[in-house]
Design a protein around this motif. Structure first.
Motif, PDB file in Angstrom:
ATOM      1  N   ASN A  32       0.220   8.566  -2.987  1.00 47.36           N
ATOM      2  CA  ASN A  32       0.310   7.604  -2.005  1.00 47.36           C
ATOM      3  C   ASN A  32      -0.980   6.488  -2.257  1.00 47.36           C
ATOM      4  OD1 ASN A  32       2.483   8.344  -0.413  1.00 47.36           O
ATOM      5  ND2 ASN A  32       1.190  10.133   0.304  1.00 47.36           N
ATOM      6  N   ALA A  34      -1.858   2.432  -4.286  1.00 43.21           N
ATOM      7  CA  ALA A  34      -1.569   1.340  -4.781  1.00 43.21           C
ATOM      8  C   ALA A  34      -2.609   0.672  -5.654  1.00 43.21           C
ATOM      9  CB  ALA A  34      -1.080   0.494  -3.404  1.00 43.21           C
ATOM     10  N   TYR A  36      -4.116  -3.408  -6.502  1.00 44.38           N
ATOM     11  CA  TYR A  36      -3.765  -4.565  -6.415  1.00 44.38           C
ATOM     12  C   TYR A  36      -4.788  -5.633  -7.217  1.00 44.38           C
ATOM     13  CZ  TYR A  36      -1.927  -3.254  -1.815  1.00 44.38           C
ATOM     14  OH  TYR A  36      -1.207  -2.661  -0.862  1.00 44.38           O
ATOM     15  N   LEU A  46      -0.059  -7.163  -4.987  1.00 46.05           N
ATOM     16  CA  LEU A  46       0.401  -5.870  -5.074  1.00 46.05           C
ATOM     17  C   LEU A  46       1.036  -5.591  -6.686  1.00 46.05           C
ATOM     18  CD1 LEU A  46       0.693  -2.981  -4.154  1.00 46.05           C
ATOM     19  CD2 LEU A  46       3.095  -3.929  -3.684  1.00 46.05           C
ATOM     20  N   TYR A  49       2.611   0.559  -6.910  1.00 52.00           N
ATOM     21  CA  TYR A  49       2.613   1.443  -5.765  1.00 52.00           C
ATOM     22  C   TYR A  49       3.263   2.895  -6.154  1.00 52.00           C
ATOM     23  CZ  TYR A  49       7.462   0.182  -5.418  1.00 52.00           C
ATOM     24  OH  TYR A  49       8.799   0.108  -5.625  1.00 52.00           O
ATOM     25  N   ASP A  50       2.935   3.827  -5.239  1.00 52.97           N
ATOM     26  CA  ASP A  50       3.322   5.185  -5.378  1.00 52.97           C
ATOM     27  C   ASP A  50       2.622   5.682  -6.705  1.00 52.97           C
ATOM     28  OD1 ASP A  50       6.719   5.410  -4.142  1.00 52.97           O
ATOM     29  OD2 ASP A  50       4.909   5.187  -3.095  1.00 52.97           O
ATOM     30  N   GLN A  89      -5.685   1.462  -3.115  1.00 56.80           N
ATOM     31  CA  GLN A  89      -5.648   1.573  -1.757  1.00 56.80           C
ATOM     32  C   GLN A  89      -4.976   2.673  -1.535  1.00 56.80           C
ATOM     33  OE1 GLN A  89      -2.430  -0.417   0.092  1.00 56.80           O
ATOM     34  NE2 GLN A  89      -2.936   0.920   1.553  1.00 56.80           N
ATOM     35  N   TYR A  91      -2.754   5.121   0.872  1.00 56.26           N
ATOM     36  CA  TYR A  91      -1.993   5.122   2.173  1.00 56.26           C
ATOM     37  C   TYR A  91      -1.313   6.376   2.703  1.00 56.26           C
ATOM     38  CZ  TYR A  91       1.804   4.203  -1.422  1.00 56.26           C
ATOM     39  OH  TYR A  91       2.523   4.171  -2.699  1.00 56.26           O
ATOM     40  N   LEU A  96      -6.171   3.037   6.768  1.00 50.49           N
ATOM     41  CA  LEU A  96      -6.091   2.772   5.156  1.00 50.49           C
ATOM     42  C   LEU A  96      -7.295   2.291   4.737  1.00 50.49           C
ATOM     43  CD1 LEU A  96      -2.597   0.234   5.731  1.00 50.49           C
ATOM     44  CD2 LEU A  96      -2.923   2.825   5.487  1.00 50.49           C
TER      45      LEU A  96
ATOM     46  N   TRP B  99       3.663  -5.756   5.984  1.00 45.24           N
ATOM     47  CA  TRP B  99       4.159  -4.174   5.545  1.00 45.24           C
ATOM     48  C   TRP B  99       5.629  -4.317   4.699  1.00 45.24           C
ATOM     49  CZ3 TRP B  99       3.345   0.465   9.530  1.00 45.24           C
ATOM     50  CH2 TRP B  99       3.870   1.507   8.925  1.00 45.24           C
ATOM     51  N   TYR B 101       7.156  -2.372   2.701  1.00 44.52           N
ATOM     52  CA  TYR B 101       8.074  -1.178   2.013  1.00 44.52           C
ATOM     53  C   TYR B 101       8.157  -0.301   3.113  1.00 44.52           C
ATOM     54  CZ  TYR B 101       6.742  -2.799  -2.460  1.00 44.52           C
ATOM     55  OH  TYR B 101       7.000  -3.594  -3.667  1.00 44.52           O
ATOM     56  N   GLN B 105       5.501   4.251   2.877  1.00 42.87           N
ATOM     57  CA  GLN B 105       4.684   3.432   1.853  1.00 42.87           C
ATOM     58  C   GLN B 105       4.168   2.231   2.715  1.00 42.87           C
ATOM     59  OE1 GLN B 105       8.192   2.738  -0.158  1.00 42.87           O
ATOM     60  NE2 GLN B 105       7.798   3.802  -2.024  1.00 42.87           N
ATOM     61  N   LEU B 107       1.995  -0.612   2.468  1.00 40.55           N
ATOM     62  CA  LEU B 107       1.329  -1.204   1.464  1.00 40.55           C
ATOM     63  C   LEU B 107       1.553  -2.750   1.930  1.00 40.55           C
ATOM     64  CD1 LEU B 107       3.954  -0.066  -1.231  1.00 40.55           C
ATOM     65  CD2 LEU B 107       1.450   0.657  -1.281  1.00 40.55           C
TER      66      LEU B 107
END
Lengths: 107, 121
Positions: A32, A34, A36, A46, A49-50, A89, A91, A96, B99, B101, B105, B107
């Protein structure tokens, strides 16, 4: 609170070279995570992610890897437009949290 | 055009209040949770608050809980940040973000350009 630590703080790289940025979490965040990119005077964008999935429209030269507590962002061949500050980051948990950033500058 | 536009920043004295607003356009606003994030001059990013798409749930960072309040008006496509008891350390560029996603997620997929808040006597 999960503390995110990025290294190095500044990375000097020549155009066309590879850049490797690191991000460490104080506890596992699974995948989790990301990344940027932020250029001067602009909002962040962004990238990943993931931990390893590229966001829409992001060039393939940006890639992410890692899981748990250790993550890497790799820029395979730096272009002039890639010189910027990069933030990770997590999540996985509230709140966060972001890393302190890595500035990629021209060598 | 898909965008977020913040407004309401300015210079304010310590202890006073300020209300920021973020206008969304180009997407179905009531589908998305929304955030506020700030960046002190020359510093990194700090998440401040989130509000779910229906406004039913809100979370805050410890640094602002009890002083800042996030709200939204889905009929006007706006999300606000009411900032009370402002301190010098609240000086920053304030961004709203989407937000974009899944629920898992969490993000920030769309950002505004930010509005500068300066807390100074």
């Amino acid at each position: 609170e999960i503390v995110m630590t990025q290294s190095p703080a500044t990375l000097s790289v020549s155009p066309g070279e590879r850049a490797t940025l690191s991000c460490r979490a104080s506890q596992s965040v699974s995948s989790n995570l990301a990344w940027y990119q932020q250029k001067p005077g602009q909002a962040p964008r962004l990238l990943i992610y993931d931990a390893s999935t590229g966001a829409a429209g992001i060039p393939a030269r940006f890639s992410g890897s890692g899981s748990g507590t250790e993550f890497t962002l790799t820029i395979s061949s730096l272009q002039s437009e890639d010189f910027a500050v990069y933030y990770c980051q997590q999540y996985d948990n509230w709140p966060l949290t972001f890393g302190g950033g890595t500035k990629v500058e021209i060598k | 055009q898909v965008q977020l536009v913040e407004s309401g920043g300015g210079v304010v004295q310590p202890g006073r209040s300020l209300r920021l607003s973020c206008a969304a356009s180009g997407f179905t606003f009531n589908y998305y949770g929304m955030f506020w994030v700030r960046q002190a001059p020359g510093k990194g990013l700090e998440w401040l608050a989130v509000i779910w798409s229906d406004g039913g749930k809100k979370y805050y960072a410890d640094s602002v809980r009890g002083r800042f309040t996030i709200s939204r008006d889905n009929s006007k496509n706006t999300v606000d940040l009411q900032m009370d008891s402002l301190r010098a350390e609240d000086t920053a560029v304030y961004y709203c973000a989407r937000w974009g996603y899944s629920a898992r997620q969490i993000l920030f997929d769309l950002w505004g350009r930010g509005t500068l808040v300066t807390v100074s006597s």
